[in-house]
Design a protein around this motif. Structure first.
Motif, mmCIF file in Angstrom:
data_model
loop_
_atom_site.group_PDB
_atom_site.id
_atom_site.type_symbol
_atom_site.label_atom_id
_atom_site.label_comp_id
_atom_site.label_asym_id
_atom_site.label_seq_id
_atom_site.Cartn_x
_atom_site.Cartn_y
_atom_site.Cartn_z
ATOM 1 N N GLY A 50 -33.665 -13.680 -33.132
ATOM 2 C CA GLY A 50 -34.337 -13.772 -34.425
ATOM 3 C C GLY A 50 -33.827 -14.932 -35.259
ATOM 4 O O GLY A 50 -34.599 -15.619 -35.940
ATOM 5 N N GLN A 51 -32.533 -15.167 -35.189
ATOM 6 C CA GLN A 51 -31.929 -16.271 -35.937
ATOM 7 C C GLN A 51 -32.435 -17.620 -35.420
ATOM 8 O O GLN A 51 -32.798 -18.504 -36.208
ATOM 9 C CB GLN A 51 -30.412 -16.190 -35.821
ATOM 10 C CG GLN A 51 -29.651 -17.150 -36.710
ATOM 11 C CD GLN A 51 -28.148 -16.943 -36.616
ATOM 12 O OE1 GLN A 51 -27.658 -16.202 -35.756
ATOM 13 N NE2 GLN A 51 -27.406 -17.590 -37.495
ATOM 14 N N TYR A 52 -32.490 -17.769 -34.103
ATOM 15 C CA TYR A 52 -32.980 -19.027 -33.529
ATOM 16 C C TYR A 52 -34.439 -19.272 -33.899
ATOM 17 O O TYR A 52 -34.825 -20.389 -34.256
ATOM 18 C CB TYR A 52 -32.831 -19.016 -32.013
ATOM 19 C CG TYR A 52 -31.472 -19.440 -31.522
ATOM 20 C CD1 TYR A 52 -30.942 -20.680 -31.843
ATOM 21 C CD2 TYR A 52 -30.705 -18.605 -30.713
ATOM 22 C CE1 TYR A 52 -29.704 -21.077 -31.394
ATOM 23 C CE2 TYR A 52 -29.459 -18.986 -30.254
ATOM 24 C CZ TYR A 52 -28.954 -20.225 -30.599
ATOM 25 O OH TYR A 52 -27.720 -20.618 -30.151
ATOM 26 N N VAL A 53 -35.272 -18.240 -33.790
ATOM 27 C CA VAL A 53 -36.686 -18.415 -34.119
ATOM 28 C C VAL A 53 -36.848 -18.794 -35.582
ATOM 29 O O VAL A 53 -37.648 -19.666 -35.931
ATOM 30 C CB VAL A 53 -37.490 -17.140 -33.793
ATOM 31 C CG1 VAL A 53 -38.928 -17.275 -34.288
ATOM 32 C CG2 VAL A 53 -37.488 -16.873 -32.291
ATOM 33 N N SER A 54 -36.071 -18.153 -36.452
ATOM 34 C CA SER A 54 -36.189 -18.449 -37.892
ATOM 35 C C SER A 54 -35.878 -19.908 -38.190
ATOM 36 O O SER A 54 -36.420 -20.483 -39.143
ATOM 37 C CB SER A 54 -35.261 -17.526 -38.702
ATOM 38 O OG SER A 54 -33.891 -17.877 -38.522
ATOM 39 N N LEU A 55 -35.020 -20.523 -37.382
ATOM 40 C CA LEU A 55 -34.671 -21.926 -37.592
ATOM 41 C C LEU A 55 -35.835 -22.863 -37.257
ATOM 42 O O LEU A 55 -35.852 -24.009 -37.701
ATOM 43 C CB LEU A 55 -33.451 -22.296 -36.745
ATOM 44 C CG LEU A 55 -32.134 -21.608 -37.130
ATOM 45 C CD1 LEU A 55 -31.058 -21.898 -36.094
ATOM 46 C CD2 LEU A 55 -31.669 -22.047 -38.508
ATOM 47 N N LEU A 56 -36.795 -22.375 -36.476
ATOM 48 C CA LEU A 56 -37.966 -23.184 -36.145
ATOM 49 C C LEU A 56 -39.045 -23.098 -37.223
ATOM 50 O O LEU A 56 -40.005 -23.864 -37.194
ATOM 51 C CB LEU A 56 -38.565 -22.722 -34.811
ATOM 52 C CG LEU A 56 -37.743 -23.010 -33.551
ATOM 53 C CD1 LEU A 56 -38.369 -22.312 -32.354
ATOM 54 C CD2 LEU A 56 -37.629 -24.508 -33.302
ATOM 55 N N ILE A 57 -38.902 -22.153 -38.139
ATOM 56 C CA ILE A 57 -39.926 -21.926 -39.162
ATOM 57 C C ILE A 57 -39.524 -22.664 -40.435
ATOM 58 O O ILE A 57 -38.476 -22.381 -41.022
ATOM 59 C CB ILE A 57 -40.099 -20.426 -39.438
ATOM 60 C CG1 ILE A 57 -40.504 -19.698 -38.152
ATOM 61 C CG2 ILE A 57 -41.144 -20.190 -40.531
ATOM 62 C CD1 ILE A 57 -40.520 -18.185 -38.272
ATOM 63 N N GLU A 58 -40.356 -23.592 -40.852
ATOM 64 C CA GLU A 58 -40.058 -24.370 -42.046
ATOM 65 C C GLU A 58 -40.656 -23.707 -43.276
ATOM 66 O O GLU A 58 -41.615 -22.933 -43.190
ATOM 67 C CB GLU A 58 -40.624 -25.788 -41.882
ATOM 68 C CG GLU A 58 -40.043 -26.548 -40.699
ATOM 69 C CD GLU A 58 -40.689 -27.912 -40.504
ATOM 70 O OE1 GLU A 58 -41.556 -28.270 -41.313
ATOM 71 O OE2 GLU A 58 -40.324 -28.602 -39.531
ATOM 72 N N ASP A 59 -40.085 -24.014 -44.440
ATOM 73 C CA ASP A 59 -40.668 -23.543 -45.694
ATOM 74 C C ASP A 59 -42.125 -23.993 -45.773
ATOM 75 O O ASP A 59 -42.466 -25.129 -45.406
ATOM 76 C CB ASP A 59 -39.892 -24.106 -46.888
ATOM 77 C CG ASP A 59 -38.499 -23.509 -47.019
ATOM 78 O OD1 ASP A 59 -38.243 -22.460 -46.408
ATOM 79 O OD2 ASP A 59 -37.661 -24.100 -47.734
ATOM 80 N N GLY A 60 -42.983 -23.106 -46.243
ATOM 81 C CA GLY A 60 -44.398 -23.437 -46.381
ATOM 82 C C GLY A 60 -45.232 -23.159 -45.150
ATOM 83 O O GLY A 60 -46.444 -23.341 -45.177
ATOM 84 N N ALA A 61 -44.593 -22.709 -44.045
ATOM 85 C CA ALA A 61 -45.332 -22.421 -42.819
ATOM 86 C C ALA A 61 -46.135 -21.130 -42.966
ATOM 87 O O ALA A 61 -45.847 -20.286 -43.817
ATOM 88 C CB ALA A 61 -44.381 -22.304 -41.635
ATOM 89 N N THR A 62 -47.139 -20.978 -42.120
ATOM 90 C CA THR A 62 -47.882 -19.723 -42.007
ATOM 91 C C THR A 62 -47.513 -19.099 -40.675
ATOM 92 O O THR A 62 -47.485 -19.782 -39.657
ATOM 93 C CB THR A 62 -49.398 -19.966 -42.088
ATOM 94 O OG1 THR A 62 -49.717 -20.452 -43.394
ATOM 95 C CG2 THR A 62 -50.174 -18.686 -41.839
ATOM 96 N N ILE A 63 -47.218 -17.802 -40.672
ATOM 97 C CA ILE A 63 -46.697 -17.171 -39.468
ATOM 98 C C ILE A 63 -47.613 -16.070 -38.946
ATOM 99 O O ILE A 63 -48.343 -15.433 -39.698
ATOM 100 C CB ILE A 63 -45.281 -16.596 -39.698
ATOM 101 C CG1 ILE A 63 -45.295 -15.492 -40.772
ATOM 102 C CG2 ILE A 63 -44.300 -17.694 -40.061
ATOM 103 C CD1 ILE A 63 -43.971 -14.745 -40.891
ATOM 104 N N GLN A 64 -47.566 -15.897 -37.642
ATOM 105 C CA GLN A 64 -48.124 -14.727 -36.963
ATOM 106 C C GLN A 64 -46.964 -14.040 -36.274
ATOM 107 O O GLN A 64 -46.125 -14.669 -35.638
ATOM 108 C CB GLN A 64 -49.171 -15.122 -35.932
ATOM 109 C CG GLN A 64 -49.651 -13.967 -35.051
ATOM 110 C CD GLN A 64 -48.994 -13.948 -33.672
ATOM 111 O OE1 GLN A 64 -48.613 -14.985 -33.139
ATOM 112 N NE2 GLN A 64 -48.845 -12.768 -33.084
ATOM 113 N N ILE A 65 -46.908 -12.734 -36.409
ATOM 114 C CA ILE A 65 -45.794 -11.989 -35.858
ATOM 115 C C ILE A 65 -46.319 -10.810 -35.064
ATOM 116 O O ILE A 65 -47.340 -10.218 -35.405
ATOM 117 C CB ILE A 65 -44.857 -11.509 -37.000
ATOM 118 C CG1 ILE A 65 -43.445 -11.246 -36.485
ATOM 119 C CG2 ILE A 65 -45.436 -10.331 -37.733
ATOM 120 C CD1 ILE A 65 -42.603 -12.488 -36.374
ATOM 121 N N GLY A 66 -45.644 -10.477 -33.978
ATOM 122 C CA GLY A 66 -46.014 -9.323 -33.185
ATOM 123 C C GLY A 66 -45.225 -8.099 -33.596
ATOM 124 O O GLY A 66 -44.712 -8.014 -34.711
#
Length: 620
Positions: A193-209
């Motif tokens: 979870g920590q690694y994935v969060s590092l790929l997400i930049e501020d202002g991004a739109t996310i889809q989560i399972g």
């Protein structure tokens, strides 16, 4: 309270051999189906079409096989999984975005749709509530709509309404919506979870399972800003981020200001939260899961999981060998949509091993009987507890090395040997990727240098081409100062040797500029352990446009710290006398000049204190 249950005449509503759809996820009309089972009488051979149903799935049990045959478009729950494995139920693989057209185009014509709705409002509209997804299409396409009216069903907005005139029969029965408790997280899941969060930049739109990994990702997004949500599913974790203001949808380029979803699963608190909430839009799957619509969100990040990933990047996620386990669902829809999005990132996240660490989930080839759900061309990133593998634009050789890097260390050598059989990796590739634990939990450090963001991390075998490009970017002057000569070639074999480093003995660090899948090396620092195993020789080089900005200083600081932690006693360096800038970097770090015989070269040395917790170097 709802009215007393209306007595339904199932013999008038259905006939033997009909195909019916039952509502999905937390909107499964369990009381309605119980009534059908209790009053089926002479009915038999009814095909049930369903996706995931958050219910006991009693209708798939062996005692009901003369009455029902389940056709699962997504396998959910052990009973359905077992029935499919035993041949008592069928599995039909399909994209979630395509299921509505199976109904509307008559590929799977529906004689009836059994759904759950909220009580009607003053205008006669019922809400599909927590499960709009493919229920909406089923209700539009079925010859008959039979609805369980449940006062516990929230009213949701978007395209979630069905008018009472569109419903043929009503069954009034209250029942609490089924809840799905938040999963317990372990250390491996947290790291992913920590690694994935590092790929997400501020202002991004996310889809989560759904599941542990996705829950862990959401927990690590608490310090992000201005996130948006466009996801087939939302959970308690999304609700928490909305309440914290992390998800505000301000930067979304499609449905700005609104969280877009098609269903929700979670706690009673989540169901209360979505009730009459104007900031949430529940839309049908053909709308939410449309890759074209998904791509209308800039910086779209799609996060999904997998059962195994082969070294070319093929994703297996609906079967374990010949055993069908789940389904395609929305993984391909969102992976494709995110890859089409400006700045988008399709991510697959999974633990590196299964069965208590005895089996690698990064595999040289997919298991017999397993099927590829997401192709090797769709995924940009694969994440395990050992890091992030970047696949976009990588050759088979490069992505093999990237994926070996995030495999469990005990399987890396075996994986390297397997891919070498197929010539994906050359014979001169000797070392598997290795971590530098002294860099911390995530294996790299974020730097801010001269107002720009960079990452400091180990070099690894998949950097072979990047290092080659780095070498050819240098001027003759830089090469002369670094190598005391002007080498004219950096072959792939030589580059491979320089990035395939035994990081437990020698050290090879780099500073990179990374923007999505675009990575460029800006500086490289190395030390080579000397024969006494107690001292090392240091060297580094910086891309010309960044010389004088402190990159060499930062690399040297990191190497000194690691050398101390490893119990080395001294570090040495040889610098050309005219390289005043490099001499200054060493001297400011505490290196002293030593007498030397060569007037054009300066010998420097740093005595290292034995830091607390350090241990003498042990190398063969």
């Amino acid at each position: 309270m709802a009215k007393a249950p209306a007595k339904l005449n199932w013999q008038q509503l259905l006939k033997s051999g009909d195909r019916i759809f039952i509502g999905s996820h937390a909107g499964t009309p369990a009381a309605l189906i119980d009534d059908l089972i209790a009053n089926a009488k002479q009915l038999h051979d009814i095909e049930i079409v369903q996706v995931y149903t958050l219910a006991d799935n009693k209708w798939v049990e062996p005692q009901h096989q003369q009455l029902f045959k389940v056709n699962a478009l997504f396998i959910g729950g052990d009973k359905v999984r077992q029935a499919v494995a035993e041949g008592r139920a069928d599995y039909t693989p399909c994209f979630m975005s395509d299921i509505p057209s199976l109904f509307s185009e008559g590929v799977l014509p529906l004689d009836a749709a059994l759904i759950m709705v909220s009580p009607a409002d003053e205008h006669g509209y019922h809400s599909l509530g927590v499960s709009v997804d493919v229920v909406s299409a089923a209700a539009k396409s079925a010859k008959k709509v039979i609805a369980q009216v449940n006062t516990a069903m929230p009213v949701t907005y978007g395209q979630a309404f069905i008018h009472r005139d569109q419903i043929d029969s009503f069954f009034y029965a209250d029942q609490p919506l089924p809840e799905m408790p938040a999963p317990e997280l372990d250390a491996i899941t947290e790291r992913i979870g920590q690694y994935v969060s590092l790929l997400i930049e501020d202002g991004a739109t996310i889809q989560i399972g759904i599941g542990k990994i996705c829950d862990a990702v959401l927990r690590y997004l608490g310090n992000h800003k201005d996130l948006g949500v466009h996801s087939e599913l939302i959970t308690d974790g999304v609700m928490d981020l909305i309440k914290k203001g992390v998800v505000n949808n301000r930067k979304k380029t499609f449905h700005p200001g609104k969280t877009v979803t098609s269903f929700c699963v979670g706690s009673r608190a989540l169901y209360d939260f979505v009730h009459a909430n104007p900031h949430l839009g529940f839309y049908p799957s053909e709308y939410v899961n449309s890759p074209t619509n998904i791509a209308r969100n800039d910086n779209m990040v799609a996060i999904n999981s997998a059962i195994e990933v082969d070294l070319t990047g093929q994703i297996v996620s609906d079967s374990i060998g010949h055993l069908f386990y789940s389904g395609i669902g929305g993984q391909v829809d969102f992976s494709r949509g995110a890859s089409m999005s400006s700045g988008g990132k399709p991510i697959i996240a999974l633990p590196s091993t299964a069965q208590n660490g005895t089996i690698s989930r990064i595999v040289p080839f997919i298991s017999e009987g397993a099927g590829v759900v997401t192709s090797r061309g769709h995924v940009h990133y694969v994440v395990t507890e050992f890091g992030v593998a970047s696949l976009r634009g990588k050759s088979i050789r490069e992505r093999s090395l990237e994926l070996i890097r995030v495999a469990h260390p005990k399987f890396r050598q075996q994986l390297l040997e397997e891919v070498r059989k197929h010539y994906w990796v050359p014979h001169y590739q000797l070392h598997t990727p290795m971590e530098v634990p002294e860099l911390g939990n995530v294996g790299f450090k974020e730097l801010l240098i001269d107002g720009e963001e960079f990452d400091l991390r180990p070099l690894n075998p998949s950097d072979e081409r990047r290092l080659q490009e780095f070498f050819y970017s240098h001027t003759k002057e830089t090469l002369q100062l670094r190598y005391s000569a002007v080498p004219t070639q950096m072959s792939r074999e030589k580059s491979c040797t320089l990035v395939g480093v035994d990081q437990s003995r020698d050290l090879a660090l780099c500073i990179v500029k990374q923007k999505g899948s675009v990575v460029q090396i800006q500086a490289v620092g190395r030390y080579y352990l000397l024969n006494d195993n107690q001292s090392c020789e240091v060297a580094f080089v910086t891309r010309e446009k960044h010389q004088g900005k402190g990159m060499a200083k930062r690399l040297l600081q990191e190497m000194i710290t690691i050398a101390e932690l490893r119990g080395l006693t001294s570090m040495s360096a040889y610098v050309r006398a005219e390289n005043k800038a490099m001499l200054a970097v060493f001297q400011k770090a505490g290196f002293s000049r030593l007498p030397g015989d060569e007037p054009t070269e300066v010998n420097l040395q740093l005595r290292l204190p034995r830091s607390a917790g350090s241990k003498p170097a042990e190398h063969n």
